[in-house]
Design an enzyme around this catalytic site. Structure first.
Site, PDB file in Angstrom:
ATOM      1  N   ARG A  98       0.852  -1.186   0.000  1.00  0.00           N
ATOM      2  CA  ARG A  98       0.000   0.000   0.000  1.00  0.00           C
ATOM      3  C   ARG A  98       0.893   1.243   0.000  1.00  0.00           C
ATOM      4  O   ARG A  98       1.898   1.301   0.700  1.00  0.00           O
ATOM      5  CB  ARG A  98      -0.939   0.022   1.212  1.00  0.00           C
ATOM      6  CG  ARG A  98      -2.097  -0.973   1.126  1.00  0.00           C
ATOM      7  CD  ARG A  98      -3.086  -0.578   0.042  1.00  0.00           C
ATOM      8  NE  ARG A  98      -4.251  -1.467  -0.025  1.00  0.00           N
ATOM      9  CZ  ARG A  98      -4.347  -2.529  -0.794  1.00  0.00           C
ATOM     10  NH1 ARG A  98      -3.320  -2.884  -1.564  1.00  0.00           N
ATOM     11  NH2 ARG A  98      -5.452  -3.252  -0.821  1.00  0.00           N
ATOM     12  N   HIS A 144      -0.015  -0.642  -9.920  1.00  0.00           N
ATOM     13  CA  HIS A 144      -0.773  -1.552  -9.058  1.00  0.00           C
ATOM     14  C   HIS A 144      -1.188  -2.807  -9.836  1.00  0.00           C
ATOM     15  O   HIS A 144      -2.356  -3.210  -9.844  1.00  0.00           O
ATOM     16  CB  HIS A 144      -2.021  -0.854  -8.498  1.00  0.00           C
ATOM     17  CG  HIS A 144      -2.441  -1.396  -7.166  1.00  0.00           C
ATOM     18  ND1 HIS A 144      -2.806  -0.590  -6.108  1.00  0.00           N
ATOM     19  CD2 HIS A 144      -2.561  -2.667  -6.713  1.00  0.00           C
ATOM     20  CE1 HIS A 144      -3.138  -1.336  -5.073  1.00  0.00           C
ATOM     21  NE2 HIS A 144      -2.994  -2.617  -5.413  1.00  0.00           N
ATOM     22  N   ASP A 185       4.798  -0.466  -6.779  1.00  0.00           N
ATOM     23  CA  ASP A 185       3.617  -0.897  -7.525  1.00  0.00           C
ATOM     24  C   ASP A 185       2.390  -0.185  -6.973  1.00  0.00           C
ATOM     25  O   ASP A 185       1.285  -0.355  -7.474  1.00  0.00           O
ATOM     26  CB  ASP A 185       3.439  -2.421  -7.428  1.00  0.00           C
ATOM     27  CG  ASP A 185       2.315  -2.930  -8.325  1.00  0.00           C
ATOM     28  OD1 ASP A 185       2.297  -2.540  -9.515  1.00  0.00           O
ATOM     29  OD2 ASP A 185       1.457  -3.700  -7.845  1.00  0.00           O
ATOM     30  N   GLU A 230      -2.480   7.388  -5.502  1.00  0.00           N
ATOM     31  CA  GLU A 230      -2.745   6.683  -6.755  1.00  0.00           C
ATOM     32  C   GLU A 230      -4.197   6.720  -7.207  1.00  0.00           C
ATOM     33  O   GLU A 230      -4.491   6.469  -8.379  1.00  0.00           O
ATOM     34  CB  GLU A 230      -2.307   5.216  -6.650  1.00  0.00           C
ATOM     35  CG  GLU A 230      -3.170   4.366  -5.748  1.00  0.00           C
ATOM     36  CD  GLU A 230      -2.758   2.901  -5.754  1.00  0.00           C
ATOM     37  OE1 GLU A 230      -3.587   2.065  -6.121  1.00  0.00           O
ATOM     38  OE2 GLU A 230      -1.604   2.603  -5.400  1.00  0.00           O
TER      39      GLU A 230
END
Length: 329
Positions: A234, A295, A258, A263
């Site tokens: 996260r 992600h 990622d 985001e």
């Protein structure tokens, strides 16, 4: 039962449609669930949401007034959900605690190896006929110390892979799994010990009040100079501004993300024809030793299938008023 699926992409439609029974009617919304889009849930018994949908008290209160009884998350994390408000409003919630931990673990290692061996740079060079090795030197992961923060299913899967590389694996988790540590062959340490001794630090823990900005100026300062940091968990686990500061100083030698703290307005969408207004993200992307993916750690065929199956099963269990091991309360 009518189910509204928010933040729906083509792959969500394919995977969920393939497993849904006749008694559940699906309706897909590409929109992310926010206070501005919550009215789309009118007339639905349940909603299905993803990592960047907003499930704060205001949205949940609106959902309750619209008649929504159930929320099924097609993800493991639920930091975007006000669980206290859900309990007070009587909206049942369930998640997908484990879908394919190997998917995220393998993506973690892919990022690690790409950074280390400069695969992204080599690919672009050779496409242009440049076969020089200058600037592409990496290091052997064999014998290095890899610190894994969080030993849930994904952390354990990552530990297994790293042991296969011949790395010395250490881990930190408030809730230690001594049986798995012995089986895989890693050892638990205190967080400070992990940070100060690891050559590579990989984050695999949930985002909570306690873990928010776990990596910050103070904690990063204790790490080895040139440390590699990987975050596939996260975005809020790290202080993004601290990452930039320590990349500039060289304290962080390599960084792969990622996930990203801000985001929700960017990831899962195509912004290639527009100007991205997020200056922090743009600064991160400017570093030659940083890789960011959108992600996609979960994004394998096997994971999507398992997510769909578990999500629909969660809804069926709620509808039949049966015990659900994936319920959040």
């Amino acid at each position: 039962m009518n189910l509204a699926v928010f933040s729906a992409k083509s792959y969500d439609k394919t995977s969920l449609t393939a497993v849904v029974p006749e008694q559940i009617s699906l309706h897909f919304f590409e929109s992310r669930l926010t206070i501005d889009t919550v009215k789309l849930a009118a007339g639905f018994d349940a909603i299905c949401v993803f990592v960047n949908d907003e499930l704060n008290r205001e949205v949940l209160t609106q959902l309750k007034s619209l008649g929504v009884k159930y929320i099924v998350l097609r993800c493991a994390g639920f930091n975007n959900l006000d669980l206290t408000a859900c309990k007070e409003l009587g909206i049942r919630c369930a998640r997908v605690p484990s879908y394919s931990p190997e998917a995220v673990a393998e993506h973690t290692v892919a990022l690690m190896m790409t950074l280390n061996r400069r695969i992204h740079k080599a690919y672009n060079r050779t496409k242009e006929g440049n076969f020089s090795l200058s600037g592409l030197m990496g290091f052997n992961i064999y014998g290095k110390t890899v610190g894994i923060i969080g030993t849930g299913n994904i952390g354990l899967a990552t530990a297994r892979i790293m042991k296969g590389f011949g790395a010395h694996v250490i881990a930190y988790d408030p809730f230690e799994n001594s049986k798995m540590a012995e089986s895989i062959g890693f050892e638990y340490t205190e967080l400070n010990t992990l940070l100060t001794t690891s050559d590579i630090v990989s984050l695999h823990c949930p985002l909570t009040k306690e873990s928010h900005h776990l990596l910050n100026d103070a904690s990063i300062a204790t790490m080895k100079t040139g440390v590699m940091i990987i975050n596939t968990s996260r975005g809020g686990l790290v202080d993004t501004q601290s990452l930039i500061t320590n990349l500039k100083s060289g304290q962080i030698g390599n960084l792969a993300l990622d996930v990203y703290e801000q985001e929700s307005e960017l990831f899962f969408e195509d912004h290639s024809s527009s100007i991205i207004q997020d200056d922090v993200l743009q600064r991160l992307l400017s570093f030659p030793n940083v890789i960011i993916t959108g992600h996609q750690g979960f994004f394998t065929a096997e994971a999507l299938e398992q997510i769909a199956v578990t999500t629909i099963n969660n809804l069926n269990l709620f509808a039949e008023e049966k015990a659900n091991p994936n319920s959040l309360f």
